[in-house]
Motif scaffolding. Sequence first.
Motif, PDB file in Angstrom:
ATOM      1  N   LEU A  35      99.783 106.719  54.238  1.00 10.04           N
ATOM      2  CA  LEU A  35      99.520 105.614  53.317  1.00 10.04           C
ATOM      3  C   LEU A  35      99.966 105.988  51.904  1.00 10.04           C
ATOM      4  N   PRO A  36     100.671 105.101  51.205  1.00  8.52           N
ATOM      5  CA  PRO A  36     101.061 105.409  49.817  1.00  8.52           C
ATOM      6  C   PRO A  36      99.845 105.664  48.939  1.00  8.52           C
ATOM      7  N   ALA A  37     100.064 106.417  47.886  1.00  2.51           N
ATOM      8  CA  ALA A  37      98.980 106.715  46.952  1.00  2.51           C
ATOM      9  C   ALA A  37      98.582 105.462  46.182  1.00  2.51           C
ATOM     10  N   GLY A  38      97.297 105.342  45.894  1.00  2.00           N
ATOM     11  CA  GLY A  38      96.815 104.235  45.076  1.00  2.00           C
ATOM     12  C   GLY A  38      97.037 104.523  43.606  1.00  2.00           C
ATOM     13  N   LYS A  81      99.045  92.237  45.383  1.00  2.00           N
ATOM     14  CA  LYS A  81      98.618  92.225  46.786  1.00  2.00           C
ATOM     15  C   LYS A  81      98.725  93.602  47.437  1.00  2.00           C
ATOM     16  N   THR A  82      99.856  94.264  47.216  1.00  2.00           N
ATOM     17  CA  THR A  82     100.070  95.564  47.851  1.00  2.00           C
ATOM     18  C   THR A  82      99.057  96.587  47.366  1.00  2.00           C
ATOM     19  N   GLU A  83      98.814  96.620  46.074  1.00  2.00           N
ATOM     20  CA  GLU A  83      97.865  97.594  45.538  1.00  2.00           C
ATOM     21  C   GLU A  83      96.468  97.346  46.065  1.00  2.00           C
ATOM     22  N   GLN A  87      94.329 100.078  48.158  1.00  6.26           N
ATOM     23  CA  GLN A  87      93.000 100.503  47.701  1.00  6.26           C
ATOM     24  C   GLN A  87      91.958 100.270  48.790  1.00  6.26           C
ATOM     25  N   ALA A  88      92.022  99.123  49.463  1.00  6.64           N
ATOM     26  CA  ALA A  88      91.068  98.832  50.533  1.00  6.64           C
ATOM     27  C   ALA A  88      91.255  99.792  51.710  1.00  6.64           C
ATOM     28  N   ALA A  89      92.506 100.069  52.067  1.00  6.44           N
ATOM     29  CA  ALA A  89      92.771 100.981  53.183  1.00  6.44           C
ATOM     30  C   ALA A  89      92.246 102.380  52.881  1.00  6.44           C
ATOM     31  N   GLY A 290     102.689 102.697  38.807  1.00  7.05           N
ATOM     32  CA  GLY A 290     102.058 103.595  39.765  1.00  7.05           C
ATOM     33  C   GLY A 290     101.518 102.855  40.957  1.00  7.05           C
ATOM     34  N   SER A 291     101.392 101.537  40.872  1.00  9.49           N
ATOM     35  CA  SER A 291     100.956 100.744  42.011  1.00  9.49           C
ATOM     36  C   SER A 291     102.073  99.823  42.436  1.00  9.49           C
ATOM     37  N   ARG A 292     101.884  99.204  43.589  1.00  8.20           N
ATOM     38  CA  ARG A 292     102.866  98.257  44.092  1.00  8.20           C
ATOM     39  C   ARG A 292     102.251  96.888  44.029  1.00  8.20           C
ATOM     40  N   HIS A 293     102.968  95.967  43.460  1.00 10.46           N
ATOM     41  CA  HIS A 293     102.359  94.643  43.322  1.00 10.46           C
ATOM     42  C   HIS A 293     103.363  93.549  43.638  1.00 10.46           C
ATOM     43  N   ILE A 294     104.109  93.736  44.724  1.00 10.03           N
ATOM     44  CA  ILE A 294     105.092  92.750  45.116  1.00 10.03           C
ATOM     45  C   ILE A 294     104.407  91.618  45.869  1.00 10.03           C
TER      46      ILE A 294
END
Length: 294
Positions: A35-38, A81-83, A87-89, A290-294
């Motif tokens: 899993l990518p880092a949060g 959405k991605t971030e 975070q939830a995962a 640092g987060s993904r928000h696509i």
Amino acid sequence: MHNQISGGIFFSAVIQGRDITVQLPPQVTPALFGLPAGSPAFTGRADSLRDLLTALEPSPSIGGASAVVVTAVGGMGGVGKTELAIQAARAALARDWFPGGVLFVDLFGYDPGRRLDSGHALDGLLRALGIPGEHIPFETQDRARLYASVLSAYARAERPILVVVDNAADPEQVRPLLPGDSGCRAIVTSRHTMGMLDARLLDLNVLTPQEAISLLGRAIDLAHPRRSARHRARDRRRGGSPAVRVPAARAADRGRPARRRSTPAAEGYGGRPGRRRIAADRAAVRGCDGSRHI
């Protein structure tokens, strides 16, 4: 004499006996914790994070009905959405809800040059589950059946897996990647409402002004921990989307002496301020996203 093998999940030959000499193929190690880092700048979204964790929490079937398996997080591009999914995962893994691990795949549904079809995505997911390449079927339908069987085997062994599917363009792209066993769970992110997936729908809106200010402040603090809080006031009226990280990076970079680069790429801008600003904006996005928000 009775021999029995237990305590594992096997998808290839199992050999049992005495005084056996055998040459085994190279071991395939599953990649179930990729899993990518949060982002440490993650802020706000408390209600959405709580709702998503509620959907992920293991629960027994009630009245013969299976628990909700899929949660679809929808919203405009850049809304976060991605971030939120990451975070939830990570929170679910920390609570040991998915001892089997987590599978993450970005379908690049809105990037025509990199978009993954479900067949290629299944190939990667099966390899992450430890299935040797020579055992992966050629047809997408056969891959989907094998994938569902492997996830079900993990669930029956009390090692359920969480599947995170990012940037799905439409239900048909993501449907073969979803678990069918209620012991597993899945998060799907998309700019479209995935109502056809029979999923629990979670719509994500832009941040409130206060949440946006908080995100901006945290991004600046990460870049300059000693920076005084009063310096954040200049950015208070910027937008409510995670795109505020671009002005955050600009603010973090203010006060640094300009450095002239002599590389050919830098020379190509010809010293024009407009193009230098575009380059700076792109560098800001890379440096602070640092987060993904696509």
